[in-house]
Scaffold this motif. Sequence first.
Motif, PDB file in Angstrom:
ATOM      1  N   PRO A  81      11.025  -4.009   3.719  1.00 16.18           N
ATOM      2  CA  PRO A  81      11.269  -3.366   2.429  1.00 16.18           C
ATOM      3  C   PRO A  81      11.379  -4.346   1.259  1.00 16.18           C
ATOM      4  N   ALA A  82      11.744  -5.602   1.534  1.00 19.36           N
ATOM      5  CA  ALA A  82      11.914  -6.584   0.465  1.00 19.36           C
ATOM      6  C   ALA A  82      10.609  -7.299   0.112  1.00 19.36           C
ATOM      7  N   ALA A  83       9.551  -7.126   0.904  1.00 20.40           N
ATOM      8  CA  ALA A  83       8.289  -7.845   0.681  1.00 20.40           C
ATOM      9  C   ALA A  83       7.453  -7.172  -0.400  1.00 20.40           C
ATOM     10  N   ASP A  84       6.419  -7.887  -0.850  1.00 19.44           N
ATOM     11  CA  ASP A  84       5.433  -7.324  -1.767  1.00 19.44           C
ATOM     12  C   ASP A  84       4.480  -6.500  -0.913  1.00 19.44           C
ATOM     13  N   ASN A  85       4.683  -5.206  -0.882  1.00 17.53           N
ATOM     14  CA  ASN A  85       3.969  -4.333   0.045  1.00 17.53           C
ATOM     15  C   ASN A  85       2.856  -3.540  -0.627  1.00 17.53           C
ATOM     16  N   ALA A  86       1.938  -4.199  -1.304  1.00 14.35           N
ATOM     17  CA  ALA A  86       0.799  -3.493  -1.893  1.00 14.35           C
ATOM     18  C   ALA A  86       0.011  -2.817  -0.776  1.00 14.35           C
ATOM     19  N   LEU A  87      -0.561  -1.658  -1.080  1.00 14.20           N
ATOM     20  CA  LEU A  87      -1.379  -0.935  -0.116  1.00 14.20           C
ATOM     21  C   LEU A  87      -2.851  -1.192  -0.402  1.00 14.20           C
ATOM     22  N   ALA A  88      -3.592  -1.516   0.625  1.00 11.31           N
ATOM     23  CA  ALA A  88      -5.047  -1.641   0.535  1.00 11.31           C
ATOM     24  C   ALA A  88      -5.622  -0.374   1.155  1.00 11.31           C
ATOM     25  N   LEU A  89      -6.190   0.480   0.314  1.00 12.18           N
ATOM     26  CA  LEU A  89      -6.707   1.766   0.768  1.00 12.18           C
ATOM     27  C   LEU A  89      -8.223   1.696   0.893  1.00 12.18           C
ATOM     28  N   THR A 102       5.923   0.546  -3.183  1.00 10.70           N
ATOM     29  CA  THR A 102       7.325   0.221  -2.922  1.00 10.70           C
ATOM     30  C   THR A 102       7.769   0.913  -1.635  1.00 10.70           C
ATOM     31  N   ALA A 103       8.691   0.287  -0.959  1.00 10.76           N
ATOM     32  CA  ALA A 103       9.290   0.877   0.232  1.00 10.76           C
ATOM     33  C   ALA A 103      10.353   1.853  -0.258  1.00 10.76           C
ATOM     34  N   SER A 104       9.979   3.114  -0.320  1.00  7.87           N
ATOM     35  CA  SER A 104      10.911   4.083  -0.887  1.00  7.87           C
ATOM     36  C   SER A 104      11.722   4.828   0.162  1.00  7.87           C
ATOM     37  N   MET A 105      11.469   4.533   1.439  1.00  2.54           N
ATOM     38  CA  MET A 105      12.259   5.166   2.492  1.00  2.54           C
ATOM     39  C   MET A 105      12.363   4.211   3.669  1.00  2.54           C
TER      40      MET A 105
END
Length: 152
Positions: A81-89, A102-105
Amino acid sequence: MRRPILVALVTLGATAAAAQPATYYAERGHWTVYSSPAACRAVNRPPEDFNYAPFNALQIAVRPGDRIGVEVFFWPGAIDPAADNALALGFGGGAPLILPATASMGDFMLASEASPELWGRLQKAKTLSAKVKADPAIALSFSLDQIDWVLT
């Protein structure tokens, strides 16, 4: 005498109906589409299945102003949750769409920022792959069967 009472009842009924928030709920195939005060959402799993185990799922969220984003539910503990979690779609070919997320859950769900480009890409695709840009080994693939119905 009856006419004023009827007009009053019709007016009262119309006012009460207008005061209630509009809701929407529909299921088709493996998709469930529903509204909430904050967004209209489409999840790619039946409600009973998703409520029991909200993992390995895709949710499309449309907010006021036609702001569209995705929420990807990975497996528990899959993301930091603390990392830069960009999504590659990925949409079955071409360059992936990279969206900040963002890690929202907890440690399993990422919510992307809204992207106008997402509408067009979803309309043309048959599949969607979602990878965490920082760790491409964390990846899920989804069928987009009936996406036209979902987006409509």
